[in-house]
Design a protein around this motif. Structure first.
Motif, PDB file in Angstrom:
ATOM      1  N   ASN A 135       5.854  -1.698  13.360  1.00 54.14           N
ATOM      2  CA  ASN A 135       5.937  -1.620  11.899  1.00 54.14           C
ATOM      3  C   ASN A 135       7.230  -1.134  11.513  1.00 54.14           C
ATOM      4  O   ASN A 135       7.431  -0.157  12.044  1.00 54.14           O
ATOM      5  CB  ASN A 135       4.538  -0.982  11.167  1.00 54.14           C
ATOM      6  CG  ASN A 135       3.285  -1.466  11.329  1.00 54.14           C
ATOM      7  OD1 ASN A 135       3.219  -2.686  11.026  1.00 54.14           O
ATOM      8  ND2 ASN A 135       2.441  -0.700  11.430  1.00 54.14           N
ATOM      9  N   THR A 157      10.225  -1.693  -4.463  1.00 54.76           N
ATOM     10  CA  THR A 157       9.532  -2.900  -3.657  1.00 54.76           C
ATOM     11  C   THR A 157       8.177  -2.738  -3.539  1.00 54.76           C
ATOM     12  O   THR A 157       7.532  -1.789  -3.837  1.00 54.76           O
ATOM     13  CB  THR A 157       9.907  -2.954  -2.110  1.00 54.76           C
ATOM     14  OG1 THR A 157       9.448  -1.768  -1.536  1.00 54.76           O
ATOM     15  CG2 THR A 157      11.336  -3.144  -1.815  1.00 54.76           C
ATOM     16  N   ASN A 158       7.114  -3.848  -3.338  1.00 50.55           N
ATOM     17  CA  ASN A 158       5.970  -3.769  -3.319  1.00 50.55           C
ATOM     18  C   ASN A 158       5.371  -3.404  -2.129  1.00 50.55           C
ATOM     19  O   ASN A 158       4.184  -3.203  -1.926  1.00 50.55           O
ATOM     20  CB  ASN A 158       5.212  -5.043  -4.046  1.00 50.55           C
ATOM     21  CG  ASN A 158       5.533  -6.015  -3.286  1.00 50.55           C
ATOM     22  OD1 ASN A 158       6.324  -6.004  -2.660  1.00 50.55           O
ATOM     23  ND2 ASN A 158       5.059  -7.344  -3.816  1.00 50.55           N
ATOM     24  N   GLN A 159       6.245  -3.562  -1.127  1.00 52.86           N
ATOM     25  CA  GLN A 159       5.821  -3.289   0.225  1.00 52.86           C
ATOM     26  C   GLN A 159       6.946  -2.085   0.798  1.00 52.86           C
ATOM     27  O   GLN A 159       8.099  -2.249   0.539  1.00 52.86           O
ATOM     28  CB  GLN A 159       5.445  -4.305   1.169  1.00 52.86           C
ATOM     29  CG  GLN A 159       4.490  -5.084   1.051  1.00 52.86           C
ATOM     30  CD  GLN A 159       4.466  -6.110   2.042  1.00 52.86           C
ATOM     31  OE1 GLN A 159       5.474  -6.956   2.102  1.00 52.86           O
ATOM     32  NE2 GLN A 159       3.388  -6.495   2.632  1.00 52.86           N
ATOM     33  N   ASN A 160       6.496  -1.063   1.661  1.00 49.34           N
ATOM     34  CA  ASN A 160       7.623  -0.458   1.963  1.00 49.34           C
ATOM     35  C   ASN A 160       7.759  -0.600   3.525  1.00 49.34           C
ATOM     36  O   ASN A 160       8.380   0.110   4.295  1.00 49.34           O
ATOM     37  CB  ASN A 160       7.287   1.198   1.949  1.00 49.34           C
ATOM     38  CG  ASN A 160       5.877   1.881   2.315  1.00 49.34           C
ATOM     39  OD1 ASN A 160       5.220   0.782   2.782  1.00 49.34           O
ATOM     40  ND2 ASN A 160       5.384   2.704   2.380  1.00 49.34           N
ATOM     41  N   THR A 161       6.780  -1.169   4.334  1.00 47.13           N
ATOM     42  CA  THR A 161       6.951  -1.807   5.716  1.00 47.13           C
ATOM     43  C   THR A 161       6.714  -3.101   5.918  1.00 47.13           C
ATOM     44  O   THR A 161       6.025  -3.845   5.163  1.00 47.13           O
ATOM     45  CB  THR A 161       6.121  -0.803   6.682  1.00 47.13           C
ATOM     46  OG1 THR A 161       4.565  -1.110   6.227  1.00 47.13           O
ATOM     47  CG2 THR A 161       6.229   0.711   6.553  1.00 47.13           C
TER      48      THR A 161
END
Length: 173
Positions: A135, A157-161
């Motif tokens: 990840n 962002t809607n994801q951080n990984t």
């Protein structure tokens, strides 16, 4: 000499024609054994999940998943077969310690009437590695300058990984 060649010319031409027709009839009646070669046959890989269930991934080496096949048999049988009728299968459950899998050849048309069906490249060569998953964090970076009378606002962002998976040697890089 010229007179001997042209004497009874019609009978001589008729004899040539009849002998050719007789030869054609004999060849078609005899149905001789011939060989046809077909190139660019794709190898179908089956039971690949037996390898992926062990946490491994594979890559086909040296373009061994595309082969040439030679079929030998009676002309009437061989001429009825096209590339689409040929099937090449590599079963991953038959994997050897040399990371090769034997290729089995068959046709869906007149298979039991063929003398032989063979290929020079009888194995599928593989590179097998452990599957690795990591990840990675997503870092936001603004490049460039905004146009005049504009400013850069909050960046989210809607994801951080992001999850990356693949062969260990590639993912480690």
């Amino acid at each position: 000499m010229k007179k001997k060649l042209t004497n009874n010319l019609g009978l001589k031409l008729l004899a040539v024609f009849v002998s050719f027709a007789l030869w054609l009839i004999v060849v078609n009646y005899d149905d001789p054994v011939i060989s046809n070669s077909y190139s660019g046959i794709s190898v179908e890989i089956i039971n690949a999940d037996s390898l992926t269930d062990q946490g491994k991934v594979y890559e086909v080496l040296n373009n061994t998943d595309t082969i040439s096949v030679t079929i030998t048999g009676k002309r009437s049988v061989v001429e009825s077969i096209s590339r689409e009728n040929i099937r090449a299968i590599a079963d991953m459950e038959d994997l050897t310690i040399m990371n090769t899998v034997g290729i089995q050849l068959s046709t869906n048309k007149n298979y039991n009437q063929l003398d032989s069906i063979e290929t020079e490249q009888g194995v599928l060569e593989l590179a097998i590695e452990d599957l690795k998953e990591i990840n990675m964090p997503i870092n936001m970076v603004v490049t460039g300058e905004p146009a005049e009378n504009y400013i850069v606002g909050n960046i989210t962002t809607n994801q951080n990984t992001v999850k990356i998976s693949g062969p260990e040697s590639v993912v480690s890089q």
